[in-house]
Design a protein around this motif. Structure first.
Motif, PDB file in Angstrom:
ATOM      1  N   LYS A  29      42.627  56.054  -6.460  1.00 60.69           N
ATOM      2  CA  LYS A  29      43.039  55.912  -7.976  1.00 60.69           C
ATOM      3  C   LYS A  29      44.585  56.735  -7.793  1.00 60.69           C
ATOM      4  O   LYS A  29      44.865  57.284  -7.034  1.00 60.69           O
ATOM      5  CB  LYS A  29      42.398  56.765  -8.983  1.00 60.69           C
ATOM      6  CG  LYS A  29      40.887  56.392  -9.250  1.00 60.69           C
ATOM      7  CD  LYS A  29      40.448  56.948 -10.529  1.00 60.69           C
ATOM      8  CE  LYS A  29      39.753  58.245 -10.139  1.00 60.69           C
ATOM      9  NZ  LYS A  29      39.274  59.089 -11.508  1.00 60.69           N
ATOM     10  N   ASP A  30      45.459  56.309  -8.949  1.00 60.87           N
ATOM     11  CA  ASP A  30      46.770  57.071  -8.898  1.00 60.87           C
ATOM     12  C   ASP A  30      46.488  58.343  -9.756  1.00 60.87           C
ATOM     13  O   ASP A  30      47.450  59.297  -9.782  1.00 60.87           O
ATOM     14  CB  ASP A  30      47.734  56.119  -9.645  1.00 60.87           C
ATOM     15  CG  ASP A  30      47.963  55.000  -8.986  1.00 60.87           C
ATOM     16  OD1 ASP A  30      47.803  54.865  -7.813  1.00 60.87           O
ATOM     17  OD2 ASP A  30      48.850  53.913  -9.427  1.00 60.87           O
ATOM     18  N   LYS A  46      50.207  56.183  -5.704  1.00 58.00           N
ATOM     19  CA  LYS A  46      49.673  56.971  -4.913  1.00 58.00           C
ATOM     20  C   LYS A  46      48.374  56.519  -4.354  1.00 58.00           C
ATOM     21  O   LYS A  46      48.091  56.927  -3.267  1.00 58.00           O
ATOM     22  CB  LYS A  46      49.183  58.317  -5.682  1.00 58.00           C
ATOM     23  CG  LYS A  46      48.353  59.391  -4.895  1.00 58.00           C
ATOM     24  CD  LYS A  46      48.209  60.659  -5.729  1.00 58.00           C
ATOM     25  CE  LYS A  46      47.085  60.651  -6.586  1.00 58.00           C
ATOM     26  NZ  LYS A  46      45.685  61.022  -6.234  1.00 58.00           N
ATOM     27  N   GLY A  47      47.599  55.904  -5.050  1.00 54.08           N
ATOM     28  CA  GLY A  47      46.172  55.325  -4.632  1.00 54.08           C
ATOM     29  C   GLY A  47      46.571  54.449  -3.274  1.00 54.08           C
ATOM     30  O   GLY A  47      45.903  54.548  -2.236  1.00 54.08           O
ATOM     31  N   ARG A  77      44.077  49.284  -2.219  1.00 54.86           N
ATOM     32  CA  ARG A  77      43.263  50.422  -2.683  1.00 54.86           C
ATOM     33  C   ARG A  77      41.949  50.953  -2.264  1.00 54.86           C
ATOM     34  O   ARG A  77      41.335  51.934  -2.731  1.00 54.86           O
ATOM     35  CB  ARG A  77      43.142  50.236  -4.549  1.00 54.86           C
ATOM     36  CG  ARG A  77      44.487  50.295  -4.670  1.00 54.86           C
ATOM     37  CD  ARG A  77      44.467  50.763  -6.508  1.00 54.86           C
ATOM     38  NE  ARG A  77      45.702  50.604  -6.926  1.00 54.86           N
ATOM     39  CZ  ARG A  77      46.505  51.543  -7.378  1.00 54.86           C
ATOM     40  NH1 ARG A  77      45.955  52.791  -7.038  1.00 54.86           N
ATOM     41  NH2 ARG A  77      47.583  51.592  -7.779  1.00 54.86           N
ATOM     42  N   GLU A  78      41.305  50.166  -1.390  1.00 55.47           N
ATOM     43  CA  GLU A  78      39.990  50.466  -0.932  1.00 55.47           C
ATOM     44  C   GLU A  78      39.744  50.282   0.477  1.00 55.47           C
ATOM     45  O   GLU A  78      40.276  49.617   1.105  1.00 55.47           O
ATOM     46  CB  GLU A  78      39.138  49.086  -1.679  1.00 55.47           C
ATOM     47  CG  GLU A  78      38.912  49.188  -3.187  1.00 55.47           C
ATOM     48  CD  GLU A  78      37.913  48.079  -3.703  1.00 55.47           C
ATOM     49  OE1 GLU A  78      37.584  48.342  -4.732  1.00 55.47           O
ATOM     50  OE2 GLU A  78      37.904  47.121  -2.984  1.00 55.47           O
ATOM     51  N   GLN A  79      38.790  51.170   0.923  1.00 50.53           N
ATOM     52  CA  GLN A  79      38.480  51.335   2.245  1.00 50.53           C
ATOM     53  C   GLN A  79      36.860  51.448   2.388  1.00 50.53           C
ATOM     54  O   GLN A  79      36.184  52.039   1.352  1.00 50.53           O
ATOM     55  CB  GLN A  79      38.947  52.177   3.010  1.00 50.53           C
ATOM     56  CG  GLN A  79      39.028  53.741   2.403  1.00 50.53           C
ATOM     57  CD  GLN A  79      39.848  54.796   3.167  1.00 50.53           C
ATOM     58  OE1 GLN A  79      39.042  55.875   3.679  1.00 50.53           O
ATOM     59  NE2 GLN A  79      41.013  54.837   3.314  1.00 50.53           N
ATOM     60  N   SER A 198      45.237  63.230   3.305  1.00 57.80           N
ATOM     61  CA  SER A 198      46.391  62.596   2.743  1.00 57.80           C
ATOM     62  C   SER A 198      47.278  63.547   2.064  1.00 57.80           C
ATOM     63  O   SER A 198      47.061  64.619   2.141  1.00 57.80           O
ATOM     64  CB  SER A 198      46.074  61.577   1.522  1.00 57.80           C
ATOM     65  OG  SER A 198      45.549  62.299   0.270  1.00 57.80           O
ATOM     66  N   PRO A 199      48.463  63.252   1.525  1.00 56.05           N
ATOM     67  CA  PRO A 199      49.434  64.369   0.839  1.00 56.05           C
ATOM     68  C   PRO A 199      48.638  65.022  -0.358  1.00 56.05           C
ATOM     69  O   PRO A 199      49.320  65.972  -0.842  1.00 56.05           O
ATOM     70  CB  PRO A 199      50.690  63.460   0.349  1.00 56.05           C
ATOM     71  CG  PRO A 199      50.693  62.304   1.277  1.00 56.05           C
ATOM     72  CD  PRO A 199      49.098  62.062   1.725  1.00 56.05           C
TER      73      PRO A 199
END
Ligand code: TMP
Length: 254
Positions: A29-30, A46-47, A77-79, A198-199
């Motif tokens: 998500k963002d 962001k997502g 947006r998906e993994q 991630s950041p």
């Protein structure tokens, strides 16, 4: 998003049942939160960026022998990841004093630590993710000693590898948070890296300027939050729109 059974919604991700047994879809998500949900916001894009950055990092770690839950990226947006039992401990590795550590020991942010320091936080929104030690973890049954041994040695290997990877693109890995899961394979259980890197979950400072390229920009209202995440992706060479040169791989910074 297609219609699938939602398993869990967290602050930054939603987990859906995967297409095959033993798999899960992670949707990024963002949404951003800080300070145990007290501060909330949206970081546009962001997502998408975290999905790509976490994929890149997990694949690289897999290549050097770190077992991870990552299977493949499905879309923007998906993994797809392996289903694991998440161990309810946030493992934080620190190279430089910052954030809650700098506050706790009244140290200046940016002070180098004598060696990487591993800390554990119990994942509990209700308790505000308290700092815990091995005694708490084993006595309360959150993880067993041999599992903790695996977690520490994996965390330190991840720190070594990622410190070099980010240094290669001019970023200092100040600290990061990771989570582990138990992966059941027939009769066997092993500890694998799970969640994301991630950041959102790392502190990354420019080597030369100490400019922050991570979620502290959101936590501390520093502005240019999405731009910072984009810059991390760009430096790692994973922003396709940045041009063909950037698709080749990490950009070396002298
Ligand atoms: P801290 O200094 O606030 O304890 O954070 C240490 C590292 O862990 C930092 O890289 C940010 C990350 N982190 C998370 O990923 N999730 C969290 O909930 C917190 C508090 C920190």
């Amino acid at each position: 998003m297609s219609r699938r059974r939602q398993l869990y919604e967290g602050k930054a991700k939603i987990l859906f049942e995967g297409p095959e047994p033993g798999t899960i879809v992670q949707y990024f998500k963002d949404d951003a939160t800080a300070f145990n949900n007290q501060k909330r916001g949206v970081i546009t894009g962001k997502g998408v960026l975290n999905n790509r950055i976490s994929e890149f990092v997990m694949v690289r770690l897999g290549e050097v022998g770190i077992p991870t839950h990552f299977l493949r990226r499905l879309n923007m947006r998906e993994q797809l990841v392996r289903e694991v039992d998440i161990i309810p401990i946030e493992v934080v590795v620190r190279n430089v004093a910052a954030g809650s550590f700098a506050q706790r020991f009244k140290m200046e942010e940016g002070a180098a630590l004598p060696r990487p320091i591993v800390e554990y936080f119990y994942k509990s929104d209700e308790l505000g993710d308290p700092l815990v030690c091995e005694e708490h973890i084993t006595a309360f049954g959150w993880a067993a000693y041999p599992e903790l041994d695996d977690m520490i040695s994996l965390a330190l290997r991840i720190n070594d590898y990622l410190s070099g990877l980010f240094a290669g693109v001019g970023l200092r890995l100040v600290d990061f948070k990771i989570e582990f899961g138990r992966l059941w394979e027939e009769e066997d259980v092993r500890i694998v890296l799970a969640d994301e890197i991630s950041p959102d979950s790392c502190r990354l400072w420019d080597m030369k300027t100490n400019e922050k390229y991570d979620k502290d920009r959101f936590r501390r209202d520093l502005g240019n939050v999405a731009e910072a995440y984009q810059e991390v992706a760009r430096r790692l060479g994973i922003l396709p729109e940045a041009g063909p040169r950037d698709l080749k791989g990490p950009e070396m910074v002298q």
